[in-house]
Scaffold this motif. Structure first.
Motif, short mmCIF file in Angstrom:
data_model
loop_
_atom_site.label_atom_id
_atom_site.label_comp_id
_atom_site.label_asym_id
_atom_site.label_seq_id
_atom_site.Cartn_x
_atom_site.Cartn_y
_atom_site.Cartn_z
N ASP A 63 -13.83 10.25 -3.30
CA ASP A 63 -14.12 9.35 -3.99
C ASP A 63 -13.49 8.78 -5.00
N LYS A 64 -13.43 9.15 -5.73
CA LYS A 64 -12.49 8.48 -6.55
C LYS A 64 -10.76 8.29 -6.65
N ASP A 65 -10.66 8.79 -5.31
CA ASP A 65 -9.14 8.38 -5.39
C ASP A 65 -8.62 8.40 -3.76
N ALA A 66 -7.03 7.95 -4.09
CA ALA A 66 -6.61 7.83 -2.58
C ALA A 66 -5.15 7.55 -2.61
N MET A 67 -4.19 7.87 -1.28
CA MET A 67 -3.24 7.34 -1.67
C MET A 67 -3.08 7.36 -0.35
N ILE A 68 -1.70 6.73 0.16
CA ILE A 68 -1.19 6.02 0.84
C ILE A 68 0.22 6.38 1.37
N ILE A 69 1.10 6.71 2.09
CA ILE A 69 1.93 7.85 2.63
C ILE A 69 2.74 7.16 3.50
N ARG A 70 3.63 6.66 3.45
CA ARG A 70 4.57 5.85 4.89
C ARG A 70 5.43 7.16 5.05
N ASN A 71 6.06 7.13 6.48
CA ASN A 71 7.32 7.52 6.41
C ASN A 71 7.77 6.62 7.68
N GLY A 83 -9.63 3.14 -12.28
CA GLY A 83 -9.74 3.26 -14.06
C GLY A 83 -8.11 3.90 -13.89
N GLU A 84 -7.39 3.61 -13.20
CA GLU A 84 -6.34 4.49 -13.86
C GLU A 84 -5.08 3.58 -13.58
N SER A 85 -3.88 3.48 -14.46
CA SER A 85 -3.04 2.55 -13.88
C SER A 85 -2.11 4.07 -12.56
N THR A 101 0.09 0.56 -8.99
CA THR A 101 -1.34 0.13 -8.55
C THR A 101 -2.04 0.68 -9.62
N GLN A 102 -3.28 -0.50 -10.00
CA GLN A 102 -4.43 -1.00 -10.97
C GLN A 102 -5.87 -1.11 -9.51
N VAL A 103 -6.92 0.04 -9.22
CA VAL A 103 -7.87 -0.33 -8.56
C VAL A 103 -9.13 -0.97 -9.61
N LYS A 104 -9.59 -1.90 -8.85
CA LYS A 104 -10.13 -2.73 -9.65
C LYS A 104 -12.10 -2.44 -8.41
N ARG A 118 -16.53 4.26 6.90
CA ARG A 118 -15.70 2.80 6.16
C ARG A 118 -15.46 2.74 4.86
N PHE A 119 -14.20 2.50 4.88
CA PHE A 119 -13.40 2.27 3.41
C PHE A 119 -12.93 1.65 2.38
N TYR A 120 -13.21 1.35 1.98
CA TYR A 120 -12.89 -0.46 0.61
C TYR A 120 -12.04 0.06 -0.59
N LEU A 121 -10.66 -0.69 -0.52
CA LEU A 121 -10.19 -1.01 -1.69
C LEU A 121 -9.59 -1.93 -2.17
N GLN A 122 -9.31 -2.22 -3.22
CA GLN A 122 -9.86 -3.64 -4.06
C GLN A 122 -8.71 -3.42 -5.31
N TYR A 123 -7.28 -3.26 -4.92
CA TYR A 123 -6.58 -3.33 -5.96
C TYR A 123 -4.99 -4.33 -6.62
N GLU A 124 -5.03 -4.49 -7.25
CA GLU A 124 -3.31 -4.85 -7.87
C GLU A 124 -2.24 -4.28 -8.16
N LEU A 125 -1.34 -5.59 -7.37
CA LEU A 125 -0.16 -4.50 -7.27
C LEU A 125 1.53 -5.24 -7.89
N ILE A 126 2.17 -3.73 -8.58
CA ILE A 126 3.24 -4.82 -8.92
C ILE A 126 4.12 -3.48 -8.55
N ILE A 127 5.24 -4.48 -8.32
CA ILE A 127 6.12 -4.03 -7.93
C ILE A 127 7.41 -4.34 -8.91
N GLY A 128 8.20 -3.28 -9.12
CA GLY A 128 9.11 -3.42 -10.57
C GLY A 128 8.23 -3.57 -11.61
#
Length: 146
Positions: A63-71, A83-85, A101-104, A118-128
């Protein structure tokens, strides 16, 4: 759902990327995968095929967190907390880059009667140190044979 029971699922994954000054770009694909529940978290595992590369992807969420792991040909760890970066990383043959990442908005709607949801995630992404854009990940899964 009992802990660690693996159920085959059909996945519809839609990503929408909006970069500053650009029109949104939407990518949609279907995949087969497996669904598991461990310690109150949902785990969806599937393989992404991009040109000549195969990337095993795990999406873990609650409900409050998620993680994407790719290998595979690409390695990535991208955490999300409402609510957290959060800091993650992306690694390819060219080296490793830090991700932030900053979840909106994050929503999870499981079915009450079937192994679907269903899972919905809206976020801002900063690379470097560069703003990469605003992203929306929409994932629908339904129980199905592999």
């Amino acid at each position: 759902m009992p802990d660690a029971l693996s159920i085959p699922v059909q996945l519809k994954i839609t990503s929408t990327i909006t970069q500053q000054g650009e029109k949104p770009e939407q990518i949609e694909f279907w995949s087969e995968g497996t669904l598991m529940e461990k310690r109150g978290q949902i785990y969806l595992q599937y393989t992404e095929v991009q040109e000549d590369s195969h990337i095993r992807t795990t999406l873990r969420f609650g409900d409050k967190d998620a993680m994407i792991i790719r290998n595979g040909d690409v390695k990535m760890r991208m955490p999300f907390v409402v609510g957290e970066s959060q800091r993650g990383h992306y690694q390819s043959q060219f080296g490793q880059l830090p991700l932030f990442t900053q979840v909106k908005e994050m929503k999870y709607h499981p079915s009450e009667t079937t192994h679907s949801g269903r899972f919905y995630l809206q976020y801002e992404l900063i690379i470097g140190s560069e703003h990469a854009g605003n992203f929306i990940l929409e994932l629908q899964y339904t129980e199905g044979n592999k």
